[in-house]
Design a protein around this motif. Structure first.
Motif, mmCIF file in Angstrom:
data_model
loop_
_atom_site.group_PDB
_atom_site.id
_atom_site.type_symbol
_atom_site.label_atom_id
_atom_site.label_comp_id
_atom_site.label_asym_id
_atom_site.label_seq_id
_atom_site.Cartn_x
_atom_site.Cartn_y
_atom_site.Cartn_z
ATOM 1 N N GLU A 25 0.811 -1.219 0.193
ATOM 2 C CA GLU A 25 -0.087 -0.005 0.108
ATOM 3 C C GLU A 25 0.878 1.207 -0.040
ATOM 4 O OE1 GLU A 25 -0.700 -2.623 2.004
ATOM 5 O OE2 GLU A 25 -2.349 -3.308 1.235
ATOM 6 N N GLN A 26 1.912 1.230 0.684
ATOM 7 C CA GLN A 26 2.837 2.533 1.030
ATOM 8 C C GLN A 26 3.431 2.598 -0.391
ATOM 9 O OE1 GLN A 26 4.967 0.801 4.275
ATOM 10 N NE2 GLN A 26 4.886 3.002 5.172
ATOM 11 N N VAL A 27 3.858 1.607 -1.211
ATOM 12 C CA VAL A 27 4.682 1.536 -2.421
ATOM 13 C C VAL A 27 3.395 2.151 -3.528
ATOM 14 C CG1 VAL A 27 5.676 0.037 -4.256
ATOM 15 C CG2 VAL A 27 6.058 -0.367 -2.149
ATOM 16 N N SER A 28 2.375 1.374 -3.620
ATOM 17 C CA SER A 28 1.437 1.920 -4.790
ATOM 18 C C SER A 28 0.860 3.416 -4.363
ATOM 19 C CB SER A 28 0.247 1.180 -4.794
ATOM 20 O OG SER A 28 -0.513 0.959 -3.514
ATOM 21 N N SER A 29 0.956 3.941 -3.052
ATOM 22 C CA SER A 29 0.469 5.216 -2.816
ATOM 23 C C SER A 29 1.824 5.985 -3.358
ATOM 24 C CB SER A 29 0.135 5.274 -1.436
ATOM 25 O OG SER A 29 -0.921 4.796 -1.098
ATOM 26 N N HIS A 30 2.765 5.643 -3.196
ATOM 27 C CA HIS A 30 3.959 6.539 -3.459
ATOM 28 C C HIS A 30 4.196 6.638 -5.005
ATOM 29 C CE1 HIS A 30 7.999 8.196 -3.365
ATOM 30 N NE2 HIS A 30 8.371 7.424 -4.491
ATOM 31 N N LEU A 31 4.015 5.553 -5.536
ATOM 32 C CA LEU A 31 4.095 5.745 -7.139
ATOM 33 C C LEU A 31 2.923 6.520 -7.744
ATOM 34 C CD1 LEU A 31 4.781 2.026 -7.841
ATOM 35 C CD2 LEU A 31 6.274 3.881 -7.844
ATOM 36 N N ILE A 32 1.632 6.280 -7.160
ATOM 37 C CA ILE A 32 0.618 7.156 -7.485
ATOM 38 C C ILE A 32 0.757 8.639 -7.360
ATOM 39 C CG2 ILE A 32 -1.869 7.719 -7.226
ATOM 40 C CD1 ILE A 32 -2.151 4.795 -6.909
ATOM 41 N N GLU A 33 1.252 8.932 -6.214
ATOM 42 C CA GLU A 33 1.496 10.377 -6.034
ATOM 43 C C GLU A 33 2.596 11.014 -6.695
ATOM 44 O OE1 GLU A 33 2.099 10.507 -1.511
ATOM 45 O OE2 GLU A 33 0.079 9.769 -1.124
ATOM 46 N N THR A 34 3.696 10.162 -6.836
ATOM 47 C CA THR A 34 4.775 10.604 -7.572
ATOM 48 C C THR A 34 4.246 10.973 -9.055
ATOM 49 O OG1 THR A 34 6.365 9.536 -6.369
ATOM 50 C CG2 THR A 34 7.002 10.145 -8.429
ATOM 51 N N GLY A 35 3.547 9.995 -9.625
ATOM 52 C CA GLY A 35 3.057 10.194 -11.215
ATOM 53 C C GLY A 35 2.075 11.256 -11.069
ATOM 54 N N MET A 36 1.375 11.581 -10.187
ATOM 55 C CA MET A 36 0.073 12.564 -10.242
ATOM 56 C C MET A 36 1.104 14.036 -10.115
ATOM 57 S SD MET A 36 -2.854 11.022 -7.946
ATOM 58 C CE MET A 36 -3.892 12.744 -7.967
ATOM 59 N N SER A 37 2.131 14.016 -9.422
ATOM 60 C CA SER A 37 2.997 15.352 -9.451
ATOM 61 C C SER A 37 3.863 15.452 -10.493
ATOM 62 C CB SER A 37 3.196 15.634 -8.052
ATOM 63 O OG SER A 37 4.276 14.576 -7.732
ATOM 64 N N ALA A 38 4.244 14.673 -11.002
ATOM 65 C CA ALA A 38 5.261 14.513 -12.045
ATOM 66 C C ALA A 38 5.237 15.481 -13.253
ATOM 67 C CB ALA A 38 5.413 12.835 -12.518
ATOM 68 N N ASP A 39 6.405 15.596 -13.730
ATOM 69 C CA ASP A 39 6.434 16.349 -15.075
ATOM 70 C C ASP A 39 6.491 15.246 -16.214
ATOM 71 O OD1 ASP A 39 9.722 17.306 -14.903
ATOM 72 O OD2 ASP A 39 8.993 15.460 -14.368
ATOM 73 N N GLU A 40 7.139 15.738 -17.393
ATOM 74 C CA GLU A 40 7.431 14.765 -18.534
ATOM 75 C C GLU A 40 8.170 13.802 -18.203
ATOM 76 O OE1 GLU A 40 8.748 16.767 -22.124
ATOM 77 O OE2 GLU A 40 7.484 18.385 -21.756
ATOM 78 N N ALA A 41 9.000 13.666 -17.257
ATOM 79 C CA ALA A 41 9.982 12.467 -17.016
ATOM 80 C C ALA A 41 8.996 11.364 -16.653
ATOM 81 C CB ALA A 41 10.882 12.727 -15.645
ATOM 82 N N TYR A 42 7.822 11.387 -16.300
ATOM 83 C CA TYR A 42 6.971 10.252 -16.024
ATOM 84 C C TYR A 42 5.688 10.117 -16.976
ATOM 85 C CZ TYR A 42 9.310 10.277 -11.299
ATOM 86 O OH TYR A 42 10.401 9.909 -10.534
ATOM 87 N N SER A 43 5.917 10.695 -18.155
ATOM 88 C CA SER A 43 4.977 10.518 -19.161
ATOM 89 C C SER A 43 5.018 9.151 -19.755
ATOM 90 C CB SER A 43 5.142 11.566 -20.480
ATOM 91 O OG SER A 43 6.304 11.165 -21.182
ATOM 92 N N LEU A 44 3.899 8.481 -20.423
ATOM 93 C CA LEU A 44 3.963 7.429 -20.786
ATOM 94 C C LEU A 44 5.106 6.838 -21.750
ATOM 95 C CD1 LEU A 44 0.201 6.632 -21.332
ATOM 96 C CD2 LEU A 44 1.619 5.736 -19.634
ATOM 97 N N ASP A 45 5.512 7.989 -22.634
ATOM 98 C CA ASP A 45 6.445 7.598 -23.682
ATOM 99 C C ASP A 45 7.875 7.738 -22.900
ATOM 100 O OD1 ASP A 45 4.693 8.331 -25.750
ATOM 101 O OD2 ASP A 45 5.144 10.315 -25.801
ATOM 102 N N ASN A 46 7.862 8.010 -21.684
ATOM 103 C CA ASN A 46 9.410 7.715 -21.078
ATOM 104 C C ASN A 46 9.568 6.642 -20.077
ATOM 105 O OD1 ASN A 46 10.327 10.015 -22.232
ATOM 106 N ND2 ASN A 46 9.531 11.253 -20.866
ATOM 107 N N ILE A 47 8.361 5.653 -19.849
ATOM 108 C CA ILE A 47 8.495 4.858 -19.079
ATOM 109 C C ILE A 47 9.169 3.587 -19.749
ATOM 110 C CG2 ILE A 47 7.093 2.857 -18.060
ATOM 111 C CD1 ILE A 47 4.797 4.812 -17.728
ATOM 112 N N LYS A 48 10.133 3.080 -19.185
ATOM 113 C CA LYS A 48 10.961 2.039 -19.578
ATOM 114 C C LYS A 48 10.029 0.511 -19.630
ATOM 115 C CE LYS A 48 15.099 4.559 -18.095
ATOM 116 N NZ LYS A 48 16.175 4.522 -17.382
ATOM 117 N N SER A 49 10.538 -0.322 -20.393
ATOM 118 C CA SER A 49 10.190 -1.623 -20.340
ATOM 119 C C SER A 49 11.169 -2.533 -19.603
ATOM 120 C CB SER A 49 9.910 -2.318 -21.612
ATOM 121 O OG SER A 49 11.146 -2.394 -22.298
#
Length: 81
Positions: A25-49
């Motif tokens: 729950e802590q990990v998923s909350s952190h990832l969601i909060e980070t993604g919601m406040s992110a700039d282009e670094a977290y856009s779908l085009d920049n997500i690594k496989s």
């Protein structure tokens, strides 16, 4: 070593109270909060496989993972179910 360092960094970001363990729950909350406040670094085009691990997991997992704990002296992760 780079992947382990990234996981350790994420662990330290999530473990804000320095308890040495984090919940999913802590990990998923952190990832969601980070993604919601992110700039282009977290856009779908920049997500690594990611590739499947070359380390075989021979354990039989009958329950979900409760915790991942980083063992500094071994530079390894312990999975607790």
């Amino acid at each position: 070593a780079g992947q382990i360092a990234g996981i350790v960094d994420l662990f330290e970001q999530v473990d804000v109270h320095k308890e040495g363990a984090i919940s999913w729950e802590q990990v998923s909350s952190h990832l969601i909060e980070t993604g919601m406040s992110a700039d282009e670094a977290y856009s779908l085009d920049n997500i690594k496989s990611y590739e499947p691990s070359t380390v075989p997991d021979k354990s039989k997992h009958e329950s979900p993972v409760d915790k991942l704990i980083y063992l500094d002296k071994l530079d390894s992760l312990a999975c607790i179910s």
